[in-house]
Write a protein that holds these residues in place. Structure first.
Motif, PDB file in Angstrom:
ATOM      1  N   LEU A  15      44.178   4.371  64.151  1.00  0.00           N
ATOM      2  CA  LEU A  15      44.739   4.615  62.616  1.00  0.00           C
ATOM      3  C   LEU A  15      43.985   5.997  62.501  1.00  0.00           C
ATOM      4  O   LEU A  15      44.436   6.539  60.718  1.00  0.00           O
ATOM      5  N   ARG A  37      40.512   3.635  58.364  1.00  0.00           N
ATOM      6  CA  ARG A  37      41.601   3.714  57.480  1.00  0.00           C
ATOM      7  C   ARG A  37      42.576   4.881  57.899  1.00  0.00           C
ATOM      8  O   ARG A  37      42.147   5.794  58.829  1.00  0.00           O
ATOM      9  N   ALA A  41      47.820   3.740  55.474  1.00  0.00           N
ATOM     10  CA  ALA A  41      47.207   2.380  55.626  1.00  0.00           C
ATOM     11  C   ALA A  41      46.266   2.320  56.126  1.00  0.00           C
ATOM     12  O   ALA A  41      44.793   3.191  56.520  1.00  0.00           O
ATOM     13  N   TRP A  42      45.075   1.084  55.551  1.00  0.00           N
ATOM     14  CA  TRP A  42      44.306   0.702  55.662  1.00  0.00           C
ATOM     15  C   TRP A  42      43.677  -0.719  56.216  1.00  0.00           C
ATOM     16  O   TRP A  42      44.711  -1.298  56.228  1.00  0.00           O
ATOM     17  N   THR A  43      43.201  -0.430  57.538  1.00  0.00           N
ATOM     18  CA  THR A  43      43.224  -2.138  58.447  1.00  0.00           C
ATOM     19  C   THR A  43      41.787  -2.386  58.421  1.00  0.00           C
ATOM     20  O   THR A  43      40.866  -1.638  58.198  1.00  0.00           O
ATOM     21  N   GLN A 160      42.567  -9.682  61.425  1.00  0.00           N
ATOM     22  CA  GLN A 160      43.074  -8.030  61.395  1.00  0.00           C
ATOM     23  C   GLN A 160      44.477  -8.485  59.327  1.00  0.00           C
ATOM     24  O   GLN A 160      45.223  -8.886  59.759  1.00  0.00           O
ATOM     25  N   THR A 162      46.172  -5.653  57.556  1.00  0.00           N
ATOM     26  CA  THR A 162      46.655  -3.968  56.838  1.00  0.00           C
ATOM     27  C   THR A 162      47.078  -3.741  55.964  1.00  0.00           C
ATOM     28  O   THR A 162      48.342  -4.548  55.427  1.00  0.00           O
ATOM     29  N   ASN A 164      49.682  -1.686  53.725  1.00  0.00           N
ATOM     30  CA  ASN A 164      50.341  -0.373  54.174  1.00  0.00           C
ATOM     31  C   ASN A 164      50.848   0.438  52.347  1.00  0.00           C
ATOM     32  O   ASN A 164      50.761  -0.456  51.449  1.00  0.00           O
TER      33      ASN A 164
END
Length: 301
Positions: A15, A37, A41-43, A160, A162, A164
């Protein structure tokens, strides 16, 4: 969700570029944690190998360099046999107090404000158009995963989340916030089904978009009813059966709550043991995502 500390630099994921992250653990073995990041989106991820019956709280922490407008969340867990719950906390003064281990006491004042939670299901949430909750730049995000291995075999537990994000050129202008109803004052008698009862007053006119129930494995039923005031009749609203069947409920259309009306949260919990049981061994909590709120609110009984 804090005493052993390790700094890790994680590799590049699909990502985007990864950050230097602070991963906390309370067991002898350390979990693996990443924060990846991208522009939209950041995961945040946590994983840990668990022996049969093993249980751990782990954390993954990152400081946010700029404002993030979160317009949706996509959780990824492995169901009730490996993930008990996953929580996301925000604190706006990260330098004041570092996060250490994720103990069972979950010192919320250190972790910050809870801004999202999920239990045993991976239901994605997308906010209504132009709505978001804002994570201010400079604040600290902490993802907590409570892992429990009920599979009977050695297993890799993974969680996990994410986030958005709204496009920077089109930031969301309507705020989402969290209204958390948490009951820690009950005590259930031995060898019978006990019932909890908690009343929370709605702090403002707002619309509910998401409801997240949370009971432990002995929970039989969780329900929420509404009434205009203490003397008014109750109207049933939400109902969730048995802990293993809890699901995030995304409303087909937002449900409007009125300032000062009362929400009554009740749980039926089986206690087969020969002693009283209470929180945190058992839980009767509900998290509501509401509109027109800039900061989280907690009703703790």
């Amino acid at each position: 969700m804090l005493s052993n500390t390790v700094w890790m630099h994680v590799g590049v994921g699909c990502l985007g570029a990864c950050l230097l992250v602070h991963t906390a653990a309370c067991g002898e073995s350390l979990p693996e944690g990443t924060v990846v990041r991208a522009e939209n989106a950041w995961t945040l991820t946590l994983s840990r190998t668990l022996q049969p019956g093993e249980e751990q709280n782990d954390c993954n922490t990152v400081v946010v360099p700029e404002d993030l407008d979160v317009i949706g969340l996509e959780p990824g867990t492995q169901g009730y046999t490996l993930t008990h719950h996953m929580l996301l906390f925000q604190r706006q003064d990260p330098a004041k107090e570092a996060v250490g281990g994720c103990g069972d006491g979950l010192p919320v004042g250190v972790m910050g404000d809870g801004i999202y939670g999920t239990g045993i299901t991976d239901v994605p949430v997308t906010f209504p158009a132009d709505h978001a909750f804002r994570i201010p730049g400079g604040s600290r995000l902490t993802l907590n995963a409570h892992f429990r291995n009920a599979t009977g075999e050695t297993a890799l537990a993974q969680a996990q989340l994410t986030l958005n994000l709204a496009p920077k050129e089109r930031p969301a202008h309507q705020r989402m916030g969290l209204f958390s109803l948490q009951n820690y004052s009950f005590s259930l008698p031995p060898e019978q089904v006990g019932r909890t009862h908690q009343v929370c007053v709605v702090p403002q006119d707002s619309d509910v978009f998401v409801a997240v129930p949370h009971m432990h494995e002995r929970g039989i039923k969780l329900s929420v009813s509404r009434r205009a005031n203490t003397n008014a009749p109750e109207t049933p609203w939400l109902s969730f059966d048995v802990a293993a069947h809890q699901y995030i409920q995304v409303m087909d259309s937002p449900v409007h709550l009125l300032k000062n009306e009362e929400l009554i949260v009740e749980c039926e919990i089986d206690n087969p043991e020969r002693r009283y049981t209470s929180a945190p061994d058992q839980m009767c909590n509900v998290i509501l995502l509401i509109t027109d709120r800039d900061d989280p609110i907690m009703c703790i009984g």
